[in-house]
Design a protein around this motif. Sequence first.
Motif, PDB file in Angstrom:
ATOM      1  N   PHE A  84       0.833  -1.203   0.000  1.00 15.15           N
ATOM      2  CA  PHE A  84       0.000   0.000   0.000  1.00 15.15           C
ATOM      3  C   PHE A  84       0.870   1.256   0.000  1.00 15.15           C
ATOM      4  O   PHE A  84       0.672   2.159  -0.818  1.00 15.15           O
ATOM      5  CB  PHE A  84      -0.923  -0.002   1.219  1.00 15.15           C
ATOM      6  CG  PHE A  84      -1.778   1.228   1.340  1.00 15.15           C
ATOM      7  CD1 PHE A  84      -2.995   1.321   0.687  1.00 15.15           C
ATOM      8  CD2 PHE A  84      -1.350   2.311   2.103  1.00 15.15           C
ATOM      9  CE1 PHE A  84      -3.775   2.469   0.791  1.00 15.15           C
ATOM     10  CE2 PHE A  84      -2.117   3.458   2.215  1.00 15.15           C
ATOM     11  CZ  PHE A  84      -3.331   3.538   1.550  1.00 15.15           C
ATOM     12  N   ASP A  85       1.836   1.321   0.914  1.00 14.82           N
ATOM     13  CA  ASP A  85       2.704   2.495   1.005  1.00 14.82           C
ATOM     14  C   ASP A  85       3.583   2.626  -0.231  1.00 14.82           C
ATOM     15  O   ASP A  85       3.894   3.745  -0.676  1.00 14.82           O
ATOM     16  CB  ASP A  85       3.580   2.407   2.256  1.00 14.82           C
ATOM     17  CG  ASP A  85       2.759   2.490   3.536  1.00 14.82           C
ATOM     18  OD1 ASP A  85       1.754   3.230   3.548  1.00 14.82           O
ATOM     19  OD2 ASP A  85       3.109   1.809   4.519  1.00 14.82           O
ATOM     20  N   TYR A  86       3.982   1.498  -0.793  1.00 13.44           N
ATOM     21  CA  TYR A  86       4.814   1.506  -2.006  1.00 13.44           C
ATOM     22  C   TYR A  86       4.036   2.109  -3.182  1.00 13.44           C
ATOM     23  O   TYR A  86       4.579   2.915  -3.954  1.00 13.44           O
ATOM     24  CB  TYR A  86       5.252   0.080  -2.326  1.00 13.44           C
ATOM     25  CG  TYR A  86       6.265  -0.039  -3.446  1.00 13.44           C
ATOM     26  CD1 TYR A  86       7.598   0.276  -3.232  1.00 13.44           C
ATOM     27  CD2 TYR A  86       5.876  -0.478  -4.704  1.00 13.44           C
ATOM     28  CE1 TYR A  86       8.535   0.154  -4.258  1.00 13.44           C
ATOM     29  CE2 TYR A  86       6.803  -0.610  -5.733  1.00 13.44           C
ATOM     30  CZ  TYR A  86       8.131  -0.284  -5.508  1.00 13.44           C
ATOM     31  OH  TYR A  86       9.044  -0.410  -6.524  1.00 13.44           O
ATOM     32  N   ILE A  87       2.762   1.741  -3.299  1.00 11.43           N
ATOM     33  CA  ILE A  87       1.925   2.299  -4.367  1.00 11.43           C
ATOM     34  C   ILE A  87       1.730   3.793  -4.164  1.00 11.43           C
ATOM     35  O   ILE A  87       1.834   4.586  -5.111  1.00 11.43           O
ATOM     36  CB  ILE A  87       0.558   1.581  -4.427  1.00 11.43           C
ATOM     37  CG1 ILE A  87       0.737   0.109  -4.794  1.00 11.43           C
ATOM     38  CG2 ILE A  87      -0.370   2.273  -5.432  1.00 11.43           C
ATOM     39  CD1 ILE A  87      -0.538  -0.715  -4.657  1.00 11.43           C
ATOM     40  N   VAL A  88       1.443   4.204  -2.929  1.00 10.78           N
ATOM     41  CA  VAL A  88       1.254   5.627  -2.627  1.00 10.78           C
ATOM     42  C   VAL A  88       2.511   6.413  -2.951  1.00 10.78           C
ATOM     43  O   VAL A  88       2.455   7.501  -3.542  1.00 10.78           O
ATOM     44  CB  VAL A  88       0.871   5.812  -1.140  1.00 10.78           C
ATOM     45  CG1 VAL A  88       0.898   7.296  -0.761  1.00 10.78           C
ATOM     46  CG2 VAL A  88      -0.499   5.224  -0.855  1.00 10.78           C
ATOM     47  N   SER A  92       1.696   5.129  -8.941  1.00 14.70           N
ATOM     48  CA  SER A  92       1.216   3.935  -9.635  1.00 14.70           C
ATOM     49  C   SER A  92       2.436   3.178 -10.132  1.00 14.70           C
ATOM     50  O   SER A  92       3.523   3.746 -10.269  1.00 14.70           O
ATOM     51  CB  SER A  92       0.277   4.281 -10.802  1.00 14.70           C
ATOM     52  OG  SER A  92       0.978   4.973 -11.823  1.00 14.70           O
ATOM     53  N   LEU A  93       2.250   1.889 -10.370  1.00 15.33           N
ATOM     54  CA  LEU A  93       3.349   1.057 -10.845  1.00 15.33           C
ATOM     55  C   LEU A  93       3.244   0.858 -12.348  1.00 15.33           C
ATOM     56  O   LEU A  93       2.144   0.878 -12.918  1.00 15.33           O
ATOM     57  CB  LEU A  93       3.331  -0.309 -10.150  1.00 15.33           C
ATOM     58  CG  LEU A  93       3.204  -0.341  -8.626  1.00 15.33           C
ATOM     59  CD1 LEU A  93       3.383  -1.773  -8.132  1.00 15.33           C
ATOM     60  CD2 LEU A  93       4.182   0.592  -7.956  1.00 15.33           C
ATOM     61  N   SER A  94       4.372   0.672 -12.986  1.00 13.52           N
ATOM     62  CA  SER A  94       4.345   0.313 -14.397  1.00 13.52           C
ATOM     63  C   SER A  94       3.721  -1.064 -14.544  1.00 13.52           C
ATOM     64  O   SER A  94       3.716  -1.862 -13.590  1.00 13.52           O
ATOM     65  CB  SER A  94       5.764   0.306 -14.968  1.00 13.52           C
ATOM     66  OG  SER A  94       6.508  -0.772 -14.412  1.00 13.52           O
ATOM     67  N   GLU A  95       3.207  -1.370 -15.703  1.00 10.13           N
ATOM     68  CA  GLU A  95       2.616  -2.693 -15.920  1.00 10.13           C
ATOM     69  C   GLU A  95       3.669  -3.780 -15.741  1.00 10.13           C
ATOM     70  O   GLU A  95       3.365  -4.871 -15.241  1.00 10.13           O
ATOM     71  CB  GLU A  95       1.974  -2.771 -17.309  1.00 10.13           C
ATOM     72  CG  GLU A  95       0.735  -1.905 -17.438  1.00 10.13           C
ATOM     73  CD  GLU A  95      -0.065  -2.186 -18.698  1.00 10.13           C
ATOM     74  OE1 GLU A  95       0.142  -3.245 -19.328  1.00 10.13           O
ATOM     75  OE2 GLU A  95      -0.923  -1.339 -19.062  1.00 10.13           O
ATOM     76  N   LEU A 127       0.064  -7.129   2.168  1.00  5.64           N
ATOM     77  CA  LEU A 127       1.126  -7.585   1.277  1.00  5.64           C
ATOM     78  C   LEU A 127       2.383  -6.784   1.596  1.00  5.64           C
ATOM     79  O   LEU A 127       2.401  -5.566   1.429  1.00  5.64           O
ATOM     80  CB  LEU A 127       0.727  -7.382  -0.188  1.00  5.64           C
ATOM     81  CG  LEU A 127      -0.512  -8.164  -0.653  1.00  5.64           C
ATOM     82  CD1 LEU A 127      -1.052  -7.597  -1.943  1.00  5.64           C
ATOM     83  CD2 LEU A 127      -0.161  -9.642  -0.839  1.00  5.64           C
ATOM     84  N   LEU A 128       3.402  -7.463   2.089  1.00  4.53           N
ATOM     85  CA  LEU A 128       4.651  -6.802   2.433  1.00  4.53           C
ATOM     86  C   LEU A 128       5.672  -7.003   1.320  1.00  4.53           C
ATOM     87  O   LEU A 128       5.588  -7.956   0.543  1.00  4.53           O
ATOM     88  CB  LEU A 128       5.205  -7.349   3.746  1.00  4.53           C
ATOM     89  CG  LEU A 128       4.293  -7.258   4.974  1.00  4.53           C
ATOM     90  CD1 LEU A 128       5.021  -7.786   6.203  1.00  4.53           C
ATOM     91  CD2 LEU A 128       3.802  -5.839   5.207  1.00  4.53           C
ATOM     92  N   ILE A 129       6.649  -6.103   1.253  1.00  3.97           N
ATOM     93  CA  ILE A 129       7.714  -6.189   0.247  1.00  3.97           C
ATOM     94  C   ILE A 129       9.039  -6.351   0.975  1.00  3.97           C
ATOM     95  O   ILE A 129       9.374  -5.550   1.848  1.00  3.97           O
ATOM     96  CB  ILE A 129       7.743  -4.932  -0.636  1.00  3.97           C
ATOM     97  CG1 ILE A 129       6.387  -4.728  -1.330  1.00  3.97           C
ATOM     98  CG2 ILE A 129       8.857  -5.030  -1.681  1.00  3.97           C
ATOM     99  CD1 ILE A 129       6.286  -3.430  -2.105  1.00  3.97           C
ATOM    100  N   MET A 189      -2.602  -1.230  -8.292  1.00  3.54           N
ATOM    101  CA  MET A 189      -1.168  -1.124  -8.598  1.00  3.54           C
ATOM    102  C   MET A 189      -0.920  -0.291  -9.848  1.00  3.54           C
ATOM    103  O   MET A 189      -0.025   0.558  -9.878  1.00  3.54           O
ATOM    104  CB  MET A 189      -0.559  -2.520  -8.767  1.00  3.54           C
ATOM    105  CG  MET A 189      -0.348  -3.271  -7.463  1.00  3.54           C
ATOM    106  SD  MET A 189       0.757  -4.704  -7.626  1.00  3.54           S
ATOM    107  CE  MET A 189      -0.244  -5.803  -8.653  1.00  3.54           C
ATOM    108  N   VAL A 190      -1.707  -0.510 -10.901  1.00  7.18           N
ATOM    109  CA  VAL A 190      -1.409   0.139 -12.190  1.00  7.18           C
ATOM    110  C   VAL A 190      -2.088   1.494 -12.356  1.00  7.18           C
ATOM    111  O   VAL A 190      -1.749   2.250 -13.272  1.00  7.18           O
ATOM    112  CB  VAL A 190      -1.784  -0.784 -13.367  1.00  7.18           C
ATOM    113  CG1 VAL A 190      -0.892  -2.024 -13.364  1.00  7.18           C
ATOM    114  CG2 VAL A 190      -3.253  -1.172 -13.332  1.00  7.18           C
TER     115      VAL A 190
END
Length: 248
Positions: A84-88, A92-95, A127-129, A189-190
């Motif tokens: 969640f924090d990574y997306i924020v 947005s993430l690349s495909e 979901l952790l990274i 994510m996208v």
Amino acid sequence: MQTIGQGTFGTVKLSQHVVTRQKVAIKIIEKASVTEDKQRNSLQREIRLVQLLHHRHIVKVYDVLEDATAVFFIMEYVSGGELFDYIVQKRSLSEWEARIFFRQMLSAMDYCHKNSIIHRDLKPENLLIDSNKCVKIIDFGFGNTFHRDKFLTTFCGSPFYAAPEMLGAKSYVGPEVDVWSLGVILYAMVTGSLPFHTEVLPELLKRIKSAEYHMPSKLSPNLADLIRRMLTVDTKKRIKLSEIIKSK
């Protein structure tokens, strides 16, 4: 101990093994906060499930300890924080990047479903990274076992990620609700936003039950089609996890 997470019933603390110096996360659930029979059953089910699950994209639980006042889950420490924090942070993430994370989620959930286990609370906060940019699924507090010839009716998890059949108090087998949640996560994510989002709960439920959302034109046709097939209200027409894996 430093607090690194907070859940409905538990607090997660960062700790360290006194001999090996290995860092671990300890999820502490105070028994006083678990007051209803349904909650006690869920806790016992979570204890049983996490001890059965062993997959590289599911946070490893080393041990479960218990005393008179609390239950302690001794878990693998994942240093990269929540998806969640990574997306924020990235908006947005690349495909391409989303596809890498998504494949890891599919691998973990395929493992769970093949072992007759559903999560029922999949969301970026769970979901952790890790330091290698790998996803690790946590929190099986709403998890359960399922049987193809039996149905569940319990609503659980966040309404933003919940399948319409759960919100409508309809019966479901199990894997299909995880597929819906994965579809919401993929969209988030996208695009950097949720497909169904409003502060007015009745309107949110209405949009989810009718799969009313905006598909950005920037998404590739294949990705847009996959999201549509995952966010399909009719469970008989919703794409199955095995089909997603074959098409990815």
